[in-house]
Scaffold this active site. Structure first.
Site, PDB file in Angstrom:
ATOM      1  N   ASN A 148      -2.505   1.181  -9.787  1.00  0.00           N
ATOM      2  CA  ASN A 148      -1.071   1.773  -9.753  1.00  0.00           C
ATOM      3  C   ASN A 148      -1.237   3.389  -9.670  1.00  0.00           C
ATOM      4  O   ASN A 148      -2.587   3.880  -9.994  1.00  0.00           O
ATOM      5  CB  ASN A 148      -0.413   1.605 -11.242  1.00  0.00           C
ATOM      6  CG  ASN A 148       0.442   0.411 -11.014  1.00  0.00           C
ATOM      7  OD1 ASN A 148       1.017  -0.017  -9.984  1.00  0.00           O
ATOM      8  ND2 ASN A 148       0.296  -0.623 -12.149  1.00  0.00           N
ATOM      9  N   ASP A 171       1.788  -7.117  -8.935  1.00  0.00           N
ATOM     10  CA  ASP A 171       1.843  -8.366  -9.924  1.00  0.00           C
ATOM     11  C   ASP A 171       3.282  -8.494 -10.240  1.00  0.00           C
ATOM     12  O   ASP A 171       3.718  -9.633 -10.786  1.00  0.00           O
ATOM     13  CB  ASP A 171       0.879  -8.505 -10.777  1.00  0.00           C
ATOM     14  CG  ASP A 171       1.078  -7.519 -11.976  1.00  0.00           C
ATOM     15  OD1 ASP A 171       1.267  -6.267 -11.647  1.00  0.00           O
ATOM     16  OD2 ASP A 171       1.393  -7.750 -13.144  1.00  0.00           O
ATOM     17  N   TYR A 265      11.874  -2.634 -12.684  1.00  0.00           N
ATOM     18  CA  TYR A 265      11.567  -1.297 -12.613  1.00  0.00           C
ATOM     19  C   TYR A 265      12.733  -0.383 -12.537  1.00  0.00           C
ATOM     20  O   TYR A 265      12.951   0.826 -12.525  1.00  0.00           O
ATOM     21  CB  TYR A 265      10.341  -1.175 -12.028  1.00  0.00           C
ATOM     22  CG  TYR A 265       9.141  -1.223 -12.589  1.00  0.00           C
ATOM     23  CD1 TYR A 265       8.586  -0.249 -13.225  1.00  0.00           C
ATOM     24  CD2 TYR A 265       8.390  -2.434 -12.438  1.00  0.00           C
ATOM     25  CE1 TYR A 265       7.246  -0.684 -13.935  1.00  0.00           C
ATOM     26  CE2 TYR A 265       7.224  -2.683 -12.981  1.00  0.00           C
ATOM     27  CZ  TYR A 265       6.691  -1.501 -13.988  1.00  0.00           C
ATOM     28  OH  TYR A 265       5.660  -2.073 -14.395  1.00  0.00           O
TER      29      TYR A 265
END
Length: 442
Positions: A148, A171, A265
């Site tokens: 990330n 993922d 998110y």
């Protein structure tokens, strides 16, 4: 199936490494392995995980060669796949990524907003370094990267290493699709065919059917309207309170466009005020992980080493472990499996930036991913994505050019930051915190 593969795991000291190894071992019949090597620049941390994994392998698959090293010439020679999940700065820096923005009443999150930008500025050099090692020692190897923030890393590799054999993956959609399968009463997410578009940690499902083409979206939409993505599962990765809140908050994000189903998110971009007001500025997600997953995994590793056996060990297989093995197998055996990956757009979303790194379904074979066409996207999603992809491009340009101005622009443009002045103050404090990792900005 005579071919056996050599795997290097970059980020060998990660708490996710045991899960990757367990998943590799679980699939030895369909993806046979002759060698697993761990690589990390923190030898002391890696040794704790590696010592336990060595016992695990010796007991379950002694025929698989195992080693761990801090030397790139040992780690990256004679490998077919590099599975990379590095964290530059470790959780000490993640904690600052989350807590510094919160001081300014801005979202403090690992991959979104200022925290994600700070993390991205650290991650770029680390991922490029590994790609360069691979080019030197195993030029035919593929990097399967889930380091990330994947969106910024993907843009950096597109721009700065355009010929590299790298596939960037995440993922999170896999975890969400597992929740979908649970809601629908299915045994496996692979029973669904999903259409999805967006950027990493920034996307929407537009269609979900079963293998016969029956529409499953109405059932999911009715459930999500009331419950978000909260389901009663034993998901090891997403059981902490902050994650449960994130799954529940999907209800409000979904309400903005009930025709689609959103990535979790999006909460950080569309519910910023809620996120900040419900954040503990003294105890963030990084603290949850350090007090939870970090302690659990390293305690399990220490117990294995103490006992000298991995029988009844406390290691778990993680969501992304299954995804990464599926991806490696698809490349190795040219299976043509359909997978959600981060790739250059190149017209797959017809009314969007050609060279944007988008997250969409692809067919995967020996030559890598072949993106599927998603057609045109609506104004709401297109506008949000254009703003966010500009942030990601500016971050990479700032890193490459060592430009203070462009990084300030990136922060100002982020939907999570209220003004240029707040962006400037944030940037100056983030520079101080990251002097060990960022290029010196001018």
């Amino acid at each position: 199936m005579d071919k056996k593969f050599s795997i290097a795991i970059a980020g060998g000291g990660s708490t996710f490494t045991p899960g990757i190894i367990l998943m590799l071992l679980d699939h030895m019949d369909t993806f046979p392995i002759r060698q697993i090597k761990l690589y990390d620049n923190d030898g002391e941390r890696q040794a704790k995980i590696a010592g336990a994994c060595e016992i695990l392998l010796r007991e379950r698959f002694p025929q698989v060669q195992f080693s761990y090293t801090v030397k790139p010439e040992e780690a990256f020679c004679d490998v077919d796949f590099v599975m990379a999940h590095i964290r530059v700065g470790k959780y000490r820096m993640r904690e600052l990524d989350e807590k510094i923005p919160l001081k300014y009443n801005v979202v403090g999150q690992e991959t979104c907003g200022p925290g994600g930008i700070a993390y991205g500025m650290r991650s770029i050099a680390g991922v490029l370094e590994i790609l360069d090692y691979m080019e030197q020692y195993s030029p035919n190897a593929w990097m399967l990267n889930y380091s990330n923030p994947a969106a910024i890393v993907a843009e950096a590799t597109r721009k700065l290493r355009p010929k590299a054999k790298i596939i960037n993956i995440c993922d999170m959609p896999i975890g969400i699709e597992r929740s979908f399968a649970t809601i629908l009463g299915l045994k496996d997410r692979k029973e669904m065919i999903c259409r999805y578009y967006g950027l990493n940690h920034f996307g929407w499902w537009t269609s979900i059917t079963d293998q016969e083409g029956n529409d499953l979206m109405p059932v999911l939409q009715d459930y999500v309207k009331e419950n978000g993505y909260v389901v009663n599962t034993e998901d090891f990765q997403h059981k902490d309170p902050s994650w449960k809140d994130t799954y529940r908050k999907v209800r409000d994000v979904y309400a903005l466009d009930p025709e689609t189903l959103p990535n979790t998110y999006l909460k950080y971009y569309l519910c910023q005020d809620y996120v900040v007001s419900h954040s503990d500025k003294n105890y963030t997600r990084a603290n949850e992980v350090m007090d939870g997953r970090e302690k659990q995994v390293f305690s399990a590793a220490e117990e294995i080493i103490r006992k000298g056996t991995a029988e009844d060990c406390g290691f778990h297989v993680d969501n992304h472990a299954s995804f990464i093995v599926d991806l490696a197998r698809a490349i190795a055996f040219n299976t043509g499996e359909r997978m959600l990956l981060i790739v250059r757009n190149d017209g797959a979303i017809s009314n969007f930036d050609e060279d944007a790194m988008v997250e969409i379904p692809c067919i995967v074979g020996k030559n890598g991913p072949e993106p599927l066409s998603m057609g045109k996207i609506p104004t709401f999603q297109k506008g949000l994505m254009e703003q966010q992809v500009a942030v990601e491009k500016l971050v990479v340009e700032a890193w490459a050019e060592k430009s203070y101005q462009k990084l300030w622009q990136a922060l100002t443009l982020s939907k999570t930051v209220p003004s240029g002045e707040v962006a400037r103050q944030l940037l100056n404090e983030l520079i101080e915190a990251n002097r060990e990792f960022w290029p010196e900005l001018k």
